[in-house]
Scaffold this active site. Structure first.
Site, mmCIF file in Angstrom:
data_model
loop_
_atom_site.group_PDB
_atom_site.id
_atom_site.type_symbol
_atom_site.label_atom_id
_atom_site.label_comp_id
_atom_site.label_asym_id
_atom_site.label_seq_id
_atom_site.Cartn_x
_atom_site.Cartn_y
_atom_site.Cartn_z
ATOM 1 N N PHE A 38 0.849 -1.193 0.000
ATOM 2 C CA PHE A 38 0.000 0.000 0.000
ATOM 3 C C PHE A 38 0.890 1.251 0.000
ATOM 4 O O PHE A 38 2.082 1.200 0.327
ATOM 5 C CB PHE A 38 -0.918 -0.025 1.217
ATOM 6 N N THR A 92 1.483 3.732 1.861
ATOM 7 C CA THR A 92 2.224 4.171 3.044
ATOM 8 C C THR A 92 3.198 3.123 3.577
ATOM 9 O O THR A 92 3.886 3.381 4.563
ATOM 10 C CB THR A 92 1.250 4.536 4.174
ATOM 11 N N LYS A 93 3.255 1.952 2.955
ATOM 12 C CA LYS A 93 4.105 0.883 3.480
ATOM 13 C C LYS A 93 5.577 1.131 3.141
ATOM 14 O O LYS A 93 5.942 2.107 2.489
ATOM 15 C CB LYS A 93 3.642 -0.475 2.935
ATOM 16 N N ASN A 94 6.447 0.210 3.562
ATOM 17 C CA ASN A 94 7.886 0.408 3.423
ATOM 18 C C ASN A 94 8.341 0.427 1.972
ATOM 19 O O ASN A 94 9.427 0.921 1.668
ATOM 20 C CB ASN A 94 8.640 -0.652 4.215
#
Length: 375
Positions: A177, A179-181
């Site tokens: 997604f 906002t993930k790493n």
């Protein structure tokens, strides 16, 4: 407004995606296999099946495990609701087990107490990027004859006792997604140490289609022949997004390092604020931090949240305990059954954490937190 999280996209990502748009394949093409191969470098060489979201990864993993009616799946409540919902959608009974007070991850003792003869999967969640005691949970799952699943939506790049996420459980799910790493905008993956589970996940991801003549049950109708032996869904991640994922993976080590620097800066700046409890750092893990989950007194959490939001700081709370959602309350789940997780929820506030956050941004957030508690 300083956001709570933000993707890190640069010119190399834009160039990769633009190039992919002119390729013959926009979906089910070579970029999918390339991204899956690139991911293996981060999962101990174990193969993956990329899918359309982290939730799709959970659904696919549980389906590959054969989860269904009459079975129970052990899940911690301190997680986004999808970890439990994907199992419930397949007809399984979700059994919530409490979390470790220090890390917010599934407590092996609580998981052990939740086991029954119907337990088919023990599902752990890498809260904020930090794994649970995976060796202890492996022993718990093995004693139950259950599979171990690691919801690693937060933790690609994390290692536990020298072993990378993706190699610690029978099934590991990832999220890409925004906002993930690392991001593919939307996307996820299922990683498995079992060839049979990997094959089942790959089939579920593509409608359950069987095209290998050696596995087909009916006489061949021609080059177009295909069969469905068990139902699946279209969870295929397009080539364009896989190309973005491969581009992002080339910078993942740098992303992980910067997130660690930001997290350490928060730790140092907030160390003298008695009311703030900074995240526990597991001695056995190198953590790829996705969240910075601070804890404060319960009666201070909402006022601090509103104070920071009013000052333009995009804080968040992770998470409302999964069984507090009305959909689970309607099934008979009650508040109070996992007191440690509920206390975590009432105390937790996630401060901004993303690669583009500057040191000055971190200092501004910490100054506002200190000012609030100084009165």
């Amino acid at each position: 407004m300083l956001p709570y999280a933000r993707q890190e996209i640069d010119a190399s990502d834009v160039e990769a995606v633009s190039s992919a748009l002119t390729d013959p394949f926009l979906s089910t093409g070579p970029a999918v296999a390339r991204f899956e191969s690139d991911l293996a470098a981060w999962t101990g060489g174990h193969p993956s099946v990329v899918v359309t979201s982290g939730t799709a990864a959970l659904h696919t993993a549980y389906a590959a495990a054969g989860v269904g009616p009459g079975q129970q799946v052990v899940v911690p409540p301190l997680t986004f609701v999808a970890t439990a919902a994907a199992a419930a959608l397949l007809g399984a009974e979700v059994v919530f087990a409490d979390v470790d007070e220090a890390t917010g991850c599934l407590d092996p003792a609580a998981a052990e107490a939740a086991l029954t003869e119907r337990t088919s999967v023990v599902a752990s969640v890498d809260y904020a990027g930090a794994p649970a005691d995976m060796d202890a949970l492996r022993a718990v799952a093995d004693r139950a004859g259950a599979l171990l699943l690691e919801d690693a939506a937060h933790s690609i790049g994390t290692t536990w006792r020298g072993r990378p996420v993706g190699s610690l459980a029978d099934l590991t799910t990832l999220s890409f997604f925004a906002t993930k790493n690392l991001t593919t905008a939307e996307g996820g993956a299922v990683v498995s140490t079992s060839p049979d589970l990997h094959r089942a996940a790959a089939r579920f991801r593509n409608h359950g289609l069987v095209r290998d003549p050696a596995e087909q049950r009916w006489p061949d109708e021609g080059p177009w022949h295909q069969e469905v032996h068990s139902l699946g869904l279209n969870y295929r991640l397009p080539d364009v997004l896989c190309t973005l994922g491969s581009s992002q993976l080339r910078r993942l080590a740098g992303f992980v390092a910067r997130r660690a620097e930001i997290s350490a800066r928060y730790d140092a700046a907030l160390a003298e604020v008695a009311e703030v409890r900074t995240p526990t750092r597991p001695a056995d893990a190198e953590v790829a931090w996705h969240l910075y989950p601070a804890r404060v007194p319960e009666d201070a959490r909402r006022p601090l949240f509103e104070h920071l939001r009013a000052a333009g700081i995009g804080v968040q709370v992770n998470y409302v305990p999964a069984y507090w959602h009305p959909v689970f309350a309607d099934l008979g789940y009650q508040r109070g059954q996992c007191p440690v997780a509920e206390r975590w929820y009432r105390q937790e506030i996630s401060l901004p954490l993303f690669v583009g956050l500057t040191d000055d941004d971190v200092d501004r957030v910490c100054d506002l937190v200190r000012a609030y508690f100084a009165g």
